[in-house]
Design a protein around this motif. Structure first.
Motif, PDB file in Angstrom:
ATOM      1  N   PHE A 181      77.660  55.188  30.007  1.00 19.25           N
ATOM      2  CA  PHE A 181      76.571  56.070  30.418  1.00 19.25           C
ATOM      3  C   PHE A 181      76.170  56.999  29.280  1.00 19.25           C
ATOM      4  O   PHE A 181      74.976  57.188  29.006  1.00 19.25           O
ATOM      5  CB  PHE A 181      76.997  56.887  31.640  1.00 19.25           C
ATOM      6  CG  PHE A 181      75.956  57.852  32.121  1.00 19.25           C
ATOM      7  CD1 PHE A 181      74.915  57.418  32.924  1.00 19.25           C
ATOM      8  CD2 PHE A 181      76.000  59.185  31.759  1.00 19.25           C
ATOM      9  CE1 PHE A 181      73.945  58.301  33.370  1.00 19.25           C
ATOM     10  CE2 PHE A 181      75.034  60.076  32.190  1.00 19.25           C
ATOM     11  CZ  PHE A 181      74.005  59.634  32.996  1.00 19.25           C
ATOM     12  N   ASN A 182      77.141  57.561  28.614  1.00 16.35           N
ATOM     13  CA  ASN A 182      76.845  58.490  27.518  1.00 16.35           C
ATOM     14  C   ASN A 182      76.283  57.785  26.295  1.00 16.35           C
ATOM     15  O   ASN A 182      75.479  58.366  25.553  1.00 16.35           O
ATOM     16  CB  ASN A 182      78.106  59.267  27.137  1.00 16.35           C
ATOM     17  CG  ASN A 182      78.553  60.225  28.224  1.00 16.35           C
ATOM     18  OD1 ASN A 182      77.722  60.792  28.934  1.00 16.35           O
ATOM     19  ND2 ASN A 182      79.854  60.400  28.389  1.00 16.35           N
ATOM     20  N   GLU A 183      76.686  56.532  26.076  1.00 11.42           N
ATOM     21  CA  GLU A 183      76.282  55.829  24.858  1.00 11.42           C
ATOM     22  C   GLU A 183      74.904  55.172  24.977  1.00 11.42           C
ATOM     23  O   GLU A 183      74.122  55.193  24.035  1.00 11.42           O
ATOM     24  CB  GLU A 183      77.324  54.775  24.483  1.00 11.42           C
ATOM     25  CG  GLU A 183      78.609  55.352  23.921  1.00 11.42           C
ATOM     26  CD  GLU A 183      78.397  55.984  22.554  1.00 11.42           C
ATOM     27  OE1 GLU A 183      77.489  55.550  21.810  1.00 11.42           O
ATOM     28  OE2 GLU A 183      79.138  56.927  22.223  1.00 11.42           O
ATOM     29  N   GLU A 223      81.750  55.791  32.259  1.00 13.63           N
ATOM     30  CA  GLU A 223      81.392  57.083  31.667  1.00 13.63           C
ATOM     31  C   GLU A 223      81.009  56.929  30.201  1.00 13.63           C
ATOM     32  O   GLU A 223      80.016  57.497  29.737  1.00 13.63           O
ATOM     33  CB  GLU A 223      82.559  58.061  31.805  1.00 13.63           C
ATOM     34  CG  GLU A 223      82.231  59.454  31.274  1.00 13.63           C
ATOM     35  CD  GLU A 223      83.368  60.439  31.475  1.00 13.63           C
ATOM     36  OE1 GLU A 223      83.167  61.640  31.184  1.00 13.63           O
ATOM     37  OE2 GLU A 223      84.458  60.017  31.908  1.00 13.63           O
ATOM     38  N   TYR A 224      81.784  56.147  29.457  1.00 17.16           N
ATOM     39  CA  TYR A 224      81.482  55.928  28.043  1.00 17.16           C
ATOM     40  C   TYR A 224      80.126  55.230  27.895  1.00 17.16           C
ATOM     41  O   TYR A 224      79.285  55.632  27.080  1.00 17.16           O
ATOM     42  CB  TYR A 224      82.587  55.088  27.411  1.00 17.16           C
ATOM     43  CG  TYR A 224      82.445  54.887  25.922  1.00 17.16           C
ATOM     44  CD1 TYR A 224      83.077  55.725  25.019  1.00 17.16           C
ATOM     45  CD2 TYR A 224      81.677  53.840  25.404  1.00 17.16           C
ATOM     46  CE1 TYR A 224      82.953  55.543  23.649  1.00 17.16           C
ATOM     47  CE2 TYR A 224      81.534  53.649  24.047  1.00 17.16           C
ATOM     48  CZ  TYR A 224      82.187  54.502  23.168  1.00 17.16           C
ATOM     49  OH  TYR A 224      82.044  54.308  21.813  1.00 17.16           O
ATOM     50  N   HIS A 249      72.240  56.235  29.898  1.00 17.10           N
ATOM     51  CA  HIS A 249      71.397  57.409  30.103  1.00 17.10           C
ATOM     52  C   HIS A 249      70.172  57.348  29.206  1.00 17.10           C
ATOM     53  O   HIS A 249      69.044  57.631  29.630  1.00 17.10           O
ATOM     54  CB  HIS A 249      72.204  58.684  29.841  1.00 17.10           C
ATOM     55  CG  HIS A 249      71.428  59.938  30.077  1.00 17.10           C
ATOM     56  ND1 HIS A 249      70.717  60.565  29.069  1.00 17.10           N
ATOM     57  CD2 HIS A 249      71.225  60.677  31.195  1.00 17.10           C
ATOM     58  CE1 HIS A 249      70.122  61.640  29.560  1.00 17.10           C
ATOM     59  NE2 HIS A 249      70.410  61.733  30.841  1.00 17.10           N
ATOM     60  N   ARG A 250      70.380  56.961  27.958  1.00 14.49           N
ATOM     61  CA  ARG A 250      69.258  56.901  27.008  1.00 14.49           C
ATOM     62  C   ARG A 250      68.237  55.857  27.436  1.00 14.49           C
ATOM     63  O   ARG A 250      67.032  56.112  27.419  1.00 14.49           O
ATOM     64  CB  ARG A 250      69.805  56.595  25.602  1.00 14.49           C
ATOM     65  CG  ARG A 250      68.738  56.335  24.543  1.00 14.49           C
ATOM     66  CD  ARG A 250      69.341  56.348  23.151  1.00 14.49           C
ATOM     67  NE  ARG A 250      70.535  55.541  23.066  1.00 14.49           N
ATOM     68  CZ  ARG A 250      70.544  54.228  22.861  1.00 14.49           C
ATOM     69  NH1 ARG A 250      69.389  53.571  22.738  1.00 14.49           N
ATOM     70  NH2 ARG A 250      71.684  53.553  22.767  1.00 14.49           N
ATOM     71  N   ASP A 303      84.077  50.648  31.490  1.00 15.07           N
ATOM     72  CA  ASP A 303      84.212  52.078  31.169  1.00 15.07           C
ATOM     73  C   ASP A 303      82.850  52.723  31.398  1.00 15.07           C
ATOM     74  O   ASP A 303      82.046  52.867  30.475  1.00 15.07           O
ATOM     75  CB  ASP A 303      84.665  52.239  29.713  1.00 15.07           C
ATOM     76  CG  ASP A 303      85.031  53.676  29.373  1.00 15.07           C
ATOM     77  OD1 ASP A 303      84.655  54.579  30.141  1.00 15.07           O
ATOM     78  OD2 ASP A 303      85.693  53.904  28.341  1.00 15.07           O
TER      79      ASP A 303
END
Length: 750
Positions: free
Chosen positions: A473-475, A470-471, A478-479, A468
């Motif tokens: 990446f956001n969780e 997208e999930y 990216h950080r 997953d």
């Protein structure tokens, strides 16, 4: 965990680092010290991060050849007790090296391909138009069909070249070689760079009369105004039959044993085969079952194994383990399931480590399931033997990497080689309630001081990202990728590599391309480190994006500049080294930051060494390339000649040649000892000239374009005429003779 010998410094060193250490580096000169200031361990250099990945995460060793260009691990690469694992189901799509496809792969494909009417139609289309867009879903045999068409329709014995999927469609023609066959699989496209008819026409003109080009697309490929031909996979029984026929032919030792038809029909008529084929498996899965049938015919696997391939797939096994309300006999079900997740993350590690980290996960899981009860657990719970039997795992002897070297240890691993990834995928997709506890647990592991714990947590996170993206990446992706802490950015690189290796390569390529155009140095650092890990599979994209970072990005600080240099240094160790050298020569011809980067990266590469299985001593990596690859030789000569001829780099280039001369000296000394130990019967002992010295003797004359070049090299050799121990160096004497007897070719005549 088995580890191949990696490129190393000269053989005499006991520690055997793979790069000679500059004095400044002994005090941490080239390490990013961001984490050190925070009280953590310094991060590894780019190439060290590659070595750590494959040493500490054996799950990923299948992709090692993409990065290191060495032998790919197979099922028989073992240390200690041999563990035979049957993989029930197909392995995920792996990143593939770009450039010429090995003849062995093409030959195997030609022998095992199952043709069909649809294949014949598409092959006729390719022959007529020379360019074809083939559309199909991954796992349906679309790439195999494309390669088979290129073999059949192209020149007999001709080369088939795989283009980098990161190549923009507008640039396809620039990478086409006239008269050759080409394929690109799942090119990275978008709204503004879709595959268009104008791109294919440009490629067609570049191909000439005999060249061929197939663009293999999937559901996510953007195509405009182009006729795409749908691929229809052959029946699974035909795939199994083709693979069985090939295997039986290869194993036959006499004409009497080549009763192929009856042997194949017997195996196809087995109850397990009929049952499996009735489920309609994909071509990739059918090929895997055929390999298991061959093992059954040789007596290496049982009827139960065959039945298990269809009935007890990895997904079904994992579903049963997590679906039940009980764990191992006499154990706490939730605690055993936490152990199972920990085993998936640390598969192939010692049992105490897996159990301890599993108990750390058990506590937050217990808080979710029963928040009103304390999260303690029995001190003496399920026995290891019962827990491993329940988890379909076994314990065996192996050697593990530690800060003190490789030590023998008892480790545990799943019996089914695909269970580790299946467990993580199943937990992530089928049990949403555990996502937050698992993420928090993995996050805590990434802060552990043990390198193996941090790296395995990053690998597991990357597998979740492949499930997953997208999930993930956001969780965390990216950080981590934008973090001011270098170790977190390295975690992002390891995770992105793992995601790409497990089927999310298109998304990862797009992300790297996007981030490379930003002015955030943290993201640029992450992009560079990820490309170092991806290696030869993305070399063209890496060079394009690195060049863009240098030309249009922000002014590089010390950490980013060093990372860009290290990334190019790492790419020089892999299978796309010749492509990297060609780009370095182009950059060196320019003025400005690209020239500075090319200079620094090449000089770093001169420090690297590699071993050959039958060689005595170690080879300087760039010298090996110059001697074994004519295309690379031309670029090595250009770079060395240019660096020697410029006053700002002459000293560094001279030091590089000095290291190579001393390496040739050491190799020849070892050759001499070997000859003295076992002289040929009745013959004089041959001259102790190593392959390394012979290669250097061939290279030095090529560096001479003017009399100044000749004088400069002769002066260097006279200065080195005595070896470090004070004795006269016979190697240098022979090299001087080679330099004086040979006359250099002019530039461009290689």
């Amino acid at each position: 965990m088995n580890r191949q010998a990696n490129p190393t410094q000269p053989d005499d060193d006991k520690v055997r680092p793979d790069r000679e250490q500059d004095p400044a580096e002994k005090d941490g000169g080239d390490h990013d010290t961001t984490d050190t200031a925070a009280g953590q361990n310094p991060i590894p250099e780019a190439w060290e991060s590659v070595e750590q990945l494959f040493a500490l995460a054996p799950h990923l060793r299948v992709g090692r050849a993409n990065v290191m260009g060495d032998t790919q691990f197979d099922g028989d690469a073992v240390a200690g007790d041999k563990v035979v694992q049957h993989v029930y189901g197909s392995l995920p799509t792996r990143l593939r090296v770009v450039g010429p496809i090995p003849d062995s792969e093409l030959a195997y494909l030609a022998d095992t391909f199952a043709p069909s009417r649809r294949y014949d139609e598409l092959c006729a289309q390719l022959t007529a138009g020379r360019v074809l867009v083939l559309r199909g879903r991954p796992g349906t045999g679309r790439r195999t069909a494309a390669l088979r068409m290129l073999i059949q329709a192209g020149p007999k014995g001709g080369e088939v070249i795989a283009l980098d999927p990161g190549t923009e469609p507008a640039d396809f023609a620039d990478h086409i070689r006239p008269g050759r066959a080409h394929v690109v699989v799942d090119p990275v496209t978008g709204k503004d760079n879709s595959v268009r008819d104008v791109h294919l026409n440009a490629a067609r003109r570049r191909l000439g009369d005999d060249g061929l080009f197939i663009v293999v697309t999937g559901p996510g490929t953007a195509v405009d105004d182009v006729e795409a031909h749908d691929w229809e996979p052959p029946p699974p029984a035909d795939v199994v039959r083709a693979h069985l026929t090939h295997a039986i032919r290869r194993s036959a030792t006499s004409p009497r044993e080549t009763q192929e038809i009856s042997a194949v029909q017997r195996l196809l008529g087995l109850e397990a085969t009929v049952q499996y084929l009735s489920a309609g498996p994909s071509p990739r899965e059918a090929a895997g079952f055929a390999r298991l049938l061959v093992e059954h015919a040789r007596g290496r696997c049982s009827k139960e194994d065959l039945l298990g391939y269809g009935r007890e797939s990895a997904e079904q096994i994992v579903g049963a383990l997590f679906g039940g309300s009980s764990g191992a006999a006499g154990g706490d079900a939730l605690r055993d399931k936490a152990f199972l997740i920990s085993l998936a993350v640390f598969d192939g590690s010692p049992y105490p480590l897996i159990a301890d980290l599993g108990d750390r996960l058990y506590r937050p899981l217990r808080a979710v399931e029963k928040p009103e009860r304390p999260a303690g657990h029995p001190v003496f719970g399920t026995s290891p033997a019962e827990r491993l039997a329940w988890a379909r795992a076994r314990e065996y002897c192996d050697e593990t990497e530690t800060p003190w070297g490789r030590v023998p240890e008892r480790v545990v691993a799943f019996q089914n080689g695909s269970l580790w990834s299946t467990v993580l995928r199943h937990v992530w997709t089928s049990h949403p309630a555990v996502r937050r506890p698992v993420l928090d647990w993995l996050g805590s592991l990434t802060r552990d001081r043990r390198a193996v714990v941090r790296l395995r947590a990053a690998v597991a996170s990357g597998l979740l990202a492949a499930t997953d993206f997208e999930y993930a990446f956001n969780e965390f992706l990216h950080r981590w990728g934008c973090s001011s802490v270098a170790m977190e950015r390295q975690l992002a690189a390891w995770a992105l590599y793992t995601a790409a290796e497990h089927g999310m390569d298109t998304a990862v390529r797009r992300l790297l391309s996007s981030w490379s155009g930003r002015r955030d140095t943290a993201r640029l650092w992450t992009v560079a480190r990820t490309y170092a890990l991806l290696g030869g599979a993305t070399a063209v994209s890496a060079l394009r994006d690195i060049g863009r970072m240098v030309v249009t990005g922000p002014e590089a600080d010390g950490a980013l500049r060093t990372t860009l240099e290290q990334t190019l240094e790492a790419l020089l160790q892999g299978p796309a080294a010749a492509t990297v050298l060609e780009r370095l020569v182009q950059w060196y011809a320019d003025r400005g930051p690209l020239r500075d980067l090319a200079t620094a990266a090449f000089l770093r590469g001169t420090h690297r060494y590699q071993h050959e299985a039958c060689a005595v001593g170690s080879w300087p990596r760039l010298l090996w390339l110059a001697d074994h690859e004519p295309h690379a030789r031309h670029h090595v000569v250009q770079m060395v000649r240019g660096l020697l001829g410029h006053h700002t780099t002459r000293t560094d280039a001279t030091e590089a040649l000095t290291r190579w001369i001393r390496a040739a000296e050491r190799a020849s000394l070892r050759t001499a000892r070997a000859c003295e130990a076992a002289p040929p019967s009745g013959e004089a002992v041959p001259a102790a000239v190593s392959d390394v010295e012979s290669a250097l003797a061939r290279l030095l004359p090529a560096l001479v374009a003017t009399q100044n070049d000749q004088d400069r090299l002769d002066h260097l050799l006279r200065r080195l005429s005595n070896s470090p121990d004070g004795a006269r160096s016979l190697t240098v004497v022979r090299l001087r003779a080679a330099l004086s007897h040979e006359r250099a070719a002019l530039p461009g005549s290689f």
